[in-house]
Write a protein that holds these residues in place. Structure first.
Motif, PDB file in Angstrom:
ATOM      1  N   LEU A 156     -20.153 -13.163   1.903  1.00 17.14           N
ATOM      2  CA  LEU A 156     -21.077 -12.390   2.736  1.00 17.14           C
ATOM      3  C   LEU A 156     -20.336 -11.224   3.381  1.00 17.14           C
ATOM      4  O   LEU A 156     -19.194 -11.378   3.821  1.00 17.14           O
ATOM      5  CB  LEU A 156     -21.672 -13.273   3.834  1.00 17.14           C
ATOM      6  N   ASP A 157     -20.992 -10.072   3.471  1.00 13.00           N
ATOM      7  CA  ASP A 157     -20.365  -8.957   4.184  1.00 13.00           C
ATOM      8  C   ASP A 157     -20.507  -9.198   5.694  1.00 13.00           C
ATOM      9  O   ASP A 157     -21.163 -10.153   6.128  1.00 13.00           O
ATOM     10  CB  ASP A 157     -20.942  -7.605   3.745  1.00 13.00           C
ATOM     11  N   ASP A 158     -19.889  -8.355   6.497  1.00 10.19           N
ATOM     12  CA  ASP A 158     -19.863  -8.549   7.947  1.00 10.19           C
ATOM     13  C   ASP A 158     -21.266  -8.644   8.549  1.00 10.19           C
ATOM     14  O   ASP A 158     -21.528  -9.499   9.400  1.00 10.19           O
ATOM     15  CB  ASP A 158     -19.077  -7.421   8.640  1.00 10.19           C
ATOM     16  N   ASP A 159     -22.171  -7.768   8.136  1.00  8.50           N
ATOM     17  CA  ASP A 159     -23.534  -7.792   8.672  1.00  8.50           C
ATOM     18  C   ASP A 159     -24.256  -9.082   8.293  1.00  8.50           C
ATOM     19  O   ASP A 159     -24.968  -9.672   9.117  1.00  8.50           O
ATOM     20  CB  ASP A 159     -24.337  -6.584   8.175  1.00  8.50           C
ATOM     21  N   GLN A 160     -24.083  -9.524   7.053  1.00 10.52           N
ATOM     22  CA  GLN A 160     -24.708 -10.772   6.622  1.00 10.52           C
ATOM     23  C   GLN A 160     -24.129 -11.958   7.400  1.00 10.52           C
ATOM     24  O   GLN A 160     -24.879 -12.848   7.813  1.00 10.52           O
ATOM     25  CB  GLN A 160     -24.502 -10.978   5.123  1.00 10.52           C
ATOM     26  N   GLN A 161     -22.815 -11.974   7.584  1.00  7.47           N
ATOM     27  CA  GLN A 161     -22.196 -13.056   8.353  1.00  7.47           C
ATOM     28  C   GLN A 161     -22.747 -13.096   9.772  1.00  7.47           C
ATOM     29  O   GLN A 161     -23.090 -14.167  10.283  1.00  7.47           O
ATOM     30  CB  GLN A 161     -20.674 -12.904   8.363  1.00  7.47           C
ATOM     31  N   ARG A 162     -22.851 -11.916  10.427  1.00 10.14           N
ATOM     32  CA  ARG A 162     -23.396 -11.879  11.788  1.00 10.14           C
ATOM     33  C   ARG A 162     -24.843 -12.373  11.822  1.00 10.14           C
ATOM     34  O   ARG A 162     -25.238 -13.108  12.726  1.00 10.14           O
ATOM     35  CB  ARG A 162     -23.297 -10.469  12.365  1.00 10.14           C
ATOM     36  N   ALA A 163     -25.642 -12.001  10.826  1.00 12.35           N
ATOM     37  CA  ALA A 163     -27.044 -12.432  10.779  1.00 12.35           C
ATOM     38  C   ALA A 163     -27.142 -13.946  10.598  1.00 12.35           C
ATOM     39  O   ALA A 163     -27.925 -14.614  11.299  1.00 12.35           O
ATOM     40  CB  ALA A 163     -27.783 -11.715   9.651  1.00 12.35           C
ATOM     41  N   VAL A 164     -26.346 -14.492   9.684  1.00  8.71           N
ATOM     42  CA  VAL A 164     -26.377 -15.938   9.448  1.00  8.71           C
ATOM     43  C   VAL A 164     -25.901 -16.678  10.697  1.00  8.71           C
ATOM     44  O   VAL A 164     -26.533 -17.650  11.133  1.00  8.71           O
ATOM     45  CB  VAL A 164     -25.530 -16.322   8.211  1.00  8.71           C
TER      46      VAL A 164
END
Length: 185
Positions: A156-164
């Motif tokens: 996951l990229d940084d934005d995806q990690q933060r969203a999850v």
């Protein structure tokens, strides 16, 4: 209704109720639930079922029950953070009685997964420590799974990690009834 008596049997009707979602796993969703939201919650349910199955396999492999595994996990997590663990920490974390904690620690000690020593700061208290045998068993039982989980999360990229993270923390807070914090208590 029973054909013989005409009485209600309590068994669900094989015929769906008009206007309801006919998928048996969607019992709390109605037709107004957004499809995307429903799919996310169904994925969470699948994850929870798979996580439970993985934990049961690990418990069987290590010959421990769920409470014993959670106590061992806490001891190891606190050790990783450089914190000592007392029986009181276990009692508080598991929300069980001190008598239950005593029995649990007896089982963990009998398996060779935990040792107890006298607390040098309080001669009456005890300190708990996981053994090399416990670490070996956990690595054997879950090590490969943990490595694969880290690998998957790394895709996951940084934005995806933060969203999850944000979604899962909010869900955990909802389940817990309060702000969620991870790690040793």
């Amino acid at each position: 209704m029973s054909e013989r008596t005409g009485q209600t049997t309590g068994a669900p009707s094989p015929h769906p109720i008009a206007g309801t979602d006919r998928r048996p796993h969607a019992y709390w969703y109605d037709e107004d639930t957004e499809t995307g939201a429903r799919q996310v919650l169904e994925a969470v349910r699948r994850l929870r079922r798979a996580d439970q199955a993985m934990r049961h396999r690990s418990e069987r492999y290590m010959r421990l029950n769920a409470t014993d595994m959670e106590a061992l996990r806490l001891i190891m997590a606190r050790e990783r953070c450089g914190l000592a663990t007392t029986p009181g920490d276990i009692t508080s974390h598991l929300d069980v009685t001190s008598a239950a904690t005593t029995k649990l620690l007896g089982r963990l000690e009998a398996t060779g997964f935990v040792t107890r020593s006298r607390n040098p700061l309080d001669g009456r208290g005890q300190l708990l420590q996981s053994t090399e045998s416990a670490h070996r068993e956990v690595r054997s039982s879950l090590g490969d799974m943990h490595a694969r989980m880290i690998e998957l999360a790394s895709t996951l990229d940084d934005d995806q990690q933060r969203a999850v993270i944000g979604f899962l923390d909010a869900l955990a807070e909802l389940f817990d009834g309060g702000p969620h914090t991870d790690g040793p208590s």
